[in-house]
Design an enzyme around this catalytic site. Structure first.
Site, PDB file in Angstrom:
ATOM      1  N   HIS A 181       0.846  -1.193   0.000  1.00  0.00           N
ATOM      2  CA  HIS A 181       0.000   0.000   0.000  1.00  0.00           C
ATOM      3  C   HIS A 181       0.881   1.243   0.000  1.00  0.00           C
ATOM      4  CE1 HIS A 181      -1.956   3.222   2.531  1.00  0.00           C
ATOM      5  NE2 HIS A 181      -2.886   3.069   1.598  1.00  0.00           N
ATOM      6  N   SER A 182       0.493   2.265  -0.760  1.00  0.00           N
ATOM      7  CA  SER A 182       1.189   3.549  -0.774  1.00  0.00           C
ATOM      8  C   SER A 182       2.648   3.366  -1.219  1.00  0.00           C
ATOM      9  CB  SER A 182       1.084   4.207   0.611  1.00  0.00           C
ATOM     10  OG  SER A 182       1.476   5.553   0.575  1.00  0.00           O
ATOM     11  N   LEU A 183       3.604   3.858  -0.442  1.00  0.00           N
ATOM     12  CA  LEU A 183       5.012   3.665  -0.774  1.00  0.00           C
ATOM     13  C   LEU A 183       5.347   2.186  -0.884  1.00  0.00           C
ATOM     14  CD1 LEU A 183       7.966   4.590  -1.130  1.00  0.00           C
ATOM     15  CD2 LEU A 183       8.127   4.743   1.363  1.00  0.00           C
ATOM     16  N   PHE A 239      -2.062  -1.035  -3.772  1.00  0.00           N
ATOM     17  CA  PHE A 239      -3.236  -0.317  -3.285  1.00  0.00           C
ATOM     18  C   PHE A 239      -2.858   1.138  -2.995  1.00  0.00           C
ATOM     19  CE2 PHE A 239      -3.645  -4.768  -2.240  1.00  0.00           C
ATOM     20  CZ  PHE A 239      -4.922  -5.066  -2.711  1.00  0.00           C
ATOM     21  N   HIS A 281      -6.891   7.797   2.051  1.00  0.00           N
ATOM     22  CA  HIS A 281      -5.719   7.045   1.594  1.00  0.00           C
ATOM     23  C   HIS A 281      -5.409   5.849   2.490  1.00  0.00           C
ATOM     24  CE1 HIS A 281      -1.815   6.404  -0.329  1.00  0.00           C
ATOM     25  NE2 HIS A 281      -1.227   6.437   0.858  1.00  0.00           N
TER      26      HIS A 281
END
Length: 424
Positions: free
Chosen positions: A282-284, A303, A386
């Site tokens: 997820h994210s980074l 994601f 987020h």
């Protein structure tokens, strides 16, 4: 369909047909896939951590005590799979990858031109991205990757007993990169879930190093967005002008997350040499997973990951000639109320700006799988959307069906900027 995309499709199809009928462009390696299971269940096996302090780089592996994890069958994470194929470098050693990237940096190789004998086509199993339960399971793994070890916070279905590879009592709060490794019963399927960004309560434990890596990978020029900002590298040259050579040197430094992610991949590959590996995050963590996936032709599901194409090009990752973007094995799940996924978490009024993040990249590699929560739920653009827990509960689980996945053509990052090489 654009003319360029049509030509790339035609060239790849032509190469594939030639491969079957005569000598071929790609060498083909077909593993036995007659007995590919329709579904497997996976559980946590290891946690890898690379500490990336300024004065040293440390690595630890934590092995999960099998008796304490997922004792109940319903706690296992189900994954539906299907047959697919991967086109990747034939030699996947670190030396071969380094050699390809060096020659790409020097202009010897490019996306459109590299020797045919570098590549092979391999029959593999890939996640069924049309199966909601599979995507939810991968999302759970991505969410779990944030949790501190030993037990802390909202770790899902985790027992208390751990065997810790030395040193005992290792501090998981230090800067670094984490990968959580899940496997099925016979270790034929391995999933590595990469930890995402620790920002505004989204994650825990590595926020300072995350900020540096986020700004290197996803900003146009070292997070040079204002005279008041401290940049994360010295590549800025003039107004909307940034040294491409400098940027490429910075992202490839040994203290950066991409380099650490390679260490995690090779460590897992050494433990499970015959396993099929998938990646998620997820994210980074998702963007880092995507960069790993592109390096080795590995199926990757992310994601709410920021746009990773700019970073992939700066890193000069292996790109099979003629392979269309939509044929790569990377799927980016996200929704249109997340400014980080959309590359819109910028400007003095954004929370990213307040936290010292310049999330400017827009373009993704592979395919985007976009939930229209603005239309369906009335959501507005906000970083609060987020969070992985929000994505799991209020998006993936709440929707009856998964979104369609497709590649976005003609996407442009940092259109105001120029990136000359130092010798140009």
């Amino acid at each position: 369909m654009s003319q360029l995309l049509f030509l790339r499709r035609f060239f790849f199809l032509f190469c594939f047909i030639i491969r079957i009928s005569c000598t071929g462009v790609f060498e083909s390696v077909i593993k036995s896939s007659e007995n590919v299971p329709d579904k497997v269940n996976v559980k946590l096996q290891h946690v890898f951590h690379y500490g990336l302090n300024e004065d040293s780089i440390s690595y630890y592996r934590l092995d999960v005590a099998k008796k304490s994890v997922y004792a109940e069958s319903e706690s296992k994470l189900p994954l539906k799979m299907k047959k697919g194929y991967s086109v990747h470098l034939k030699d996947q050693s670190r030396d071969a990858l380094t050699d390809y990237r060096y020659k790409s940096m020097k202009g010897i190789y490019s996306e459109a031109n590299s020797p045919a004998d570098l590549w092979e086509q391999e029959a593999i199993v890939i996640p069924d991205i049309t199966d909601k339960e599979t995507i939810y399971s991968l999302g759970k793994m991505s969410y779990n990757a944030y949790q501190k070890i030993p037990f802390d916070g909202d770790w899902l279905d985790l027992g208390p007993d751990w065997n810790i590879t030395p040193p005992e009592g290792f501090g998981w709060e230090e800067d670094g990169l984490r990968g959580h490794v899940f496997s099925n019963d016979d270790n034929s399927t391995i999933i590595i879930a990469m930890k995402g960004t620790s920002i505004f309560g989204i994650g825990r434990g590595t926020s300072q190093k995350d900020r540096v890596n986020d700004n290197l990978l996803f900003s146009c020029c070292c997070a040079r967005v204002s005279w008041a900002w401290s940049t994360v590298c010295g590549c800025y040259k003039n107004t909307y002008t940034c040294s491409q050579t400098c940027l490429e040197d910075e992202v490839q430094d040994d203290s950066r997350y991409y380099s650490a992610s390679l260490d995690i991949f090779y460590s897992v590959k050494e433990l499970y040499p015959d396993a099929q590996i998938w990646l998620t995050g997820h994210s980074l963590g998702g963007a880092t997973a995507a960069l790993m996936g592109l390096s080795f032709g590995i199926p990757t599901v992310t994601f709410e990951a920021p746009g990773d194409r700019m970073a992939a090009r700066r890193l000069h990752l292996p790109m099979p000639p003629g392979l269309p973007d939509e044929e790569s094995l990377v799927w980016h799940f996200g929704h249109n109320a997340d400014p980080i996924y959309l590359g819109k978490c910028t400007g003095p009024t954004s929370l990213c700006w307040a936290g010292g993040y310049a999330m400017e990249s827009t373009c993704h590699t592979g395919q985007e799988c976009l939930y229209d929560v603005v239309k369906d739920k009335g959501w507005h653009l906000s970083i609060t959307h987020h969070r992985m827990q929000t994505v799991l509960n209020d998006v993936i689980d709440a929707y009856e069906k998964l979104p369609d996945c497709s590649h976005t053509p003609n996407c442009v990052d940092c259109y105001l900027w120029e990136f000359p090489d130092d010798d140009s």
